[in-house]
Every structure is written in structure tokens, then in C-alpha cells.
Design an enzyme around this catalytic site. Structure first.
Site: not given
Length: 359
Positions: A142, A252, A256, A222, A249
Site C-alpha cells: 500500500d 461492508c 460479508c 467512502c 469503516c
């Protein structure tokens, strides 16, 4: 050879090591479309290197293969039912919620150090075979224009969920990704098929409707982007939708079904740090910049700085003050904490504090 490298990776805490193909050309149209619609928001670095993101051998000349690495990050003491525990945090208006991945040590440092160690071990393993050319590598996590999720899926680490994150049947999505670009040709691993089916849980649960189509996320909406990457004022229309998220956050991912298989990390690095979980907003609003830097030392949170930290808390506090359950929060204490920030030198902080108090 890959089997030996995978064994080395396992001793370093990696959940899986695989090899990605270098040809990512089929991913370029999607990337170009995403950028052309400005879905990257203010993340200018996403466009800065053009299509080099999809061309590993151009990004790092001499690259012949890319090792992909996956590392679980749930804390070691994560108990069964952890998803419901996180939903309870998000339903508690008084608690300031930090994304699960950011509650321990900065993953950039953890993965980068271990990727470098793995590369050095590979060098020793291949020393004789590489003479006289020598071993060259670059490790990323990243931290560079690399299509991490694309490389991960093409190497069999998982498939792209409809939230755009990588999903694995044995580990859900609660893991970090890293890569090692090598000047050594290794055969690519086999990709796996997708297993989301007709499920749209991640799309449906997103508070700000940032997932505008399967696999397509408008970062500008987002909450992770808004609380971490976005500098300056947050769109007033989005603030009420952010709830009590103050850094990142996980909604999502929490919803799942595959994350019932998420695995705890074997490393102490991702254990929860004191002061980052179960904290009320008033206490965190009272942190001076010096305290913020002290409490977030070695944490990924530190990089957003004290101003964004207070901005995010002000939004969460404003949402808490609007909560219908009078007994859920100490309104007087929260208002007092906000009022103490009215004289903050940052206009951004003052604006969001005024908004919160007006709620």
C-alpha cells in the site's frame, strides 16, 4: 522453489504467498474509467503514474515476476461472534469507532519489514542460481502505484468482492496485502473463481452508497476515504451518514458472509492498543496534539494528523447529539468537549464543531 518460499513466508506470519503474472493489461480499461470519473477524489497519486500501476515491469524495470503476500490482521484474542460485537459498537452513539485494522501497529511497517526479510531469505535460497547477475527486488505494501488487489486475485489469493476488496474462502477479507517485485522468473500461481453469487450485502449496507456497482467504488463517498485520505471539509450531505466512524469503516466487511471464516493474526503487532477501542468521543476530543501524537505513535492513525482527527470526531459527536436515545450519551459532557474546540486554530475543525453543536 515456490513451496520453499511459501514455507519461509509462513514462519514470518504470512497467511499465503503466491506468484502473479505480469500482464495486467486487461485491468487497464477499468482503471482508466475509474480515474476518468474522478472516483479517486483528491488521491492525486492514483493518477500520477498513469498506467504504470498495471505494468509491473515498467514500474520496476527488470521485474520478471511478482510475489504476492497475504497477512491476517484480526487481533490474536478475537472471539467467535466478533462481527456482531463490532455492530454493537456502531450502534452505540457514544463510542468513537476506529476500523479494526488500525487498532494495532501500523501495518505498513509490519508488512514492509517482513517482506524485506522474506526477500533476503529468497536471495540466500537462490544465491547460486543467480550468479553472476545477482538478486534484485522491491517490496511494497500500500505504498506505491501497484494494483495490489489485481495482483492478489490473479495469483490466487482470492477474488474481488462486490465491495472491490479481495475475498478468500478460508479467510474472508480481513487481511493485508503486500508484494515483492523480483528479477527472478517464477511460474504464476493459478487464480480462483469468484464466490459472491447473487449476494449484494456489502452494496446494500454501505452507509453512504459508495459502492455504486459491483466492484465499482466512488471513493469520494467512502467513509474510509473521507476520514483518512480526504483533507479539508467533509460534504455536509455525507456527515449524517457517517455515524460514529472516526477512522475508516468496516461495514461492508462486517456484513460479508465470508468473514465468518476470517482468521486471527499470529502476530502481537495487531493486538488492540489501549485507548483506541471503547472510548467515548468527549475523551478523544480532549486530546491535545501532543497527546494525539503520543497515543498514536507507531499507529496508522497518526498519519491523518490532529486536525483531521478532531474533524472526524466532531462529525461523530454531531451525529451522537442527534441520537434519539437520551440515555445513550452524556450530552452535556459532549457539548462541553466540542465547545472547547471552538477556539481551535484550524478553520476546518471550527466549521465541523459548529455543525456538530447545531445538531
Amino acid at each position: 522453489m515456490l513451496t520453499k518460499i511459501q514455507a519461509l513466508g509462513q514462519t514470518l506470519g504470512f497467511s499465503q504467498i503466491a506468484v502473479a503474472p505480469l500482464d495486467l493489461s486487461s485491468a487497464e480499461p477499468h482503471l482508466q474509467n475509474w480515474l476518468s470519473q474522478n472516483f479517486h477524489g483528491s488521491m492525486d497519486y492514483m493518477a500520477r503514474h498513469g498506467m504504470k500501476r498495471a505494468r509491473p515491469a515498467e514500474l520496476v524495470p527488470g521485474t520478471l515476476s511478482v510475489l504476492t503476500a497475504r497477512m491476517n490482521y484480526l487481533p490474536r484474542d478475537t472471539a467467535e461472534g466478533w462481527q456482531e460485537a463490532e455492530w454493537l459498537r456502531l450502534r452505540n452513539p457514544a463510542e468513537a469507532v476506529v476500523s479494526v485494522y488500525a487498532r494495532g501497529r501500523d501495518y505498513h511497517k509490519v508488512l514492509r519489514n517482513r517482506l524485506d526479510t522474506l526477500a533476503q531469505q529468497i536471495d540466500a535460497l537462490l544465491a547460486d542460481a543467480l550468479k553472476p547477475h545477482g538478486f534484485e527486488y522491491r517490496a511494497f505494501t500500500d505504498s506505491a502505484p501497484v494494483l495490489e488487489a489485481e495482483l492478489a486475485t490473479r495469483s490466487g489469493q482470492g477474488w474481488r468482492g462486490k465491495h472491490s476488496l479481495v475475498l478468500n474462502r478460508e479467510a474472508g477479507s480481513m487481511f493485508f496485502l503486500g508484494e515483492i517485485f523480483l528479477n527472478v522468473a517464477l511460474p504464476a500461481s493459478e487464480p480462483i473463481t469468484a464466490h459472491c453469487g447473487e449476494c449484494t450485502a456489502c452494496i446494500d449496507v454501505c452507509p453512504t452508497r459508495a459502492i455504486i456497482a459491483p466492484g465499482l467504488v466512488d471513493a469520494r463517498r467512502c467513509i474510509s476515504y473521507l476520514t483518512i485520505e480526504h483533507d479539508g471539509s467533509i460534504d455536509e450531505a455525507l456527515r449524517p451518514l457517517m455515524g460514529n466512524h472516526i477512522y475508516g469503516c468496516d461495514d461492508c466487511q462486517l456484513i460479508c458472509p465470508w468473514n465468518k471464516f476470517a482468521q486471527a493474526s499470529s502476530l502481537p503487532d495487531f493486538d488492540v492498543r489501549s485507548g483506541l477501542v471503547g472510548q467515548d468521543m468527549a475523551r478523544l476530543l480532549a486530546w491535545s496534539e501532543t497527546e494525539f501524537l503520543r497515543y498514536t505513535e507507531g499507529s496508522p492513525i497518526r498519519r491523518i494528523g490532529h486536525v483531521r482527527w478532531l474533524r472526524n470526531l466532531a462529525v461523530a459527536a454531531g451525529n451522537a447529539l442527534r441520537h434519539v436515545d437520551e440515555a445513550a450519551i452524556d450530552r452535556a459532557e459532549l457539548r462541553q468537549a466540542l465547545q472547547a474546540c471552538l477556539s481551535h486554530p484550524s478553520e476546518v475543525v471550527r466549521e465541523h464543531v459548529h455543525w456538530a453543536l447545531a445538531r
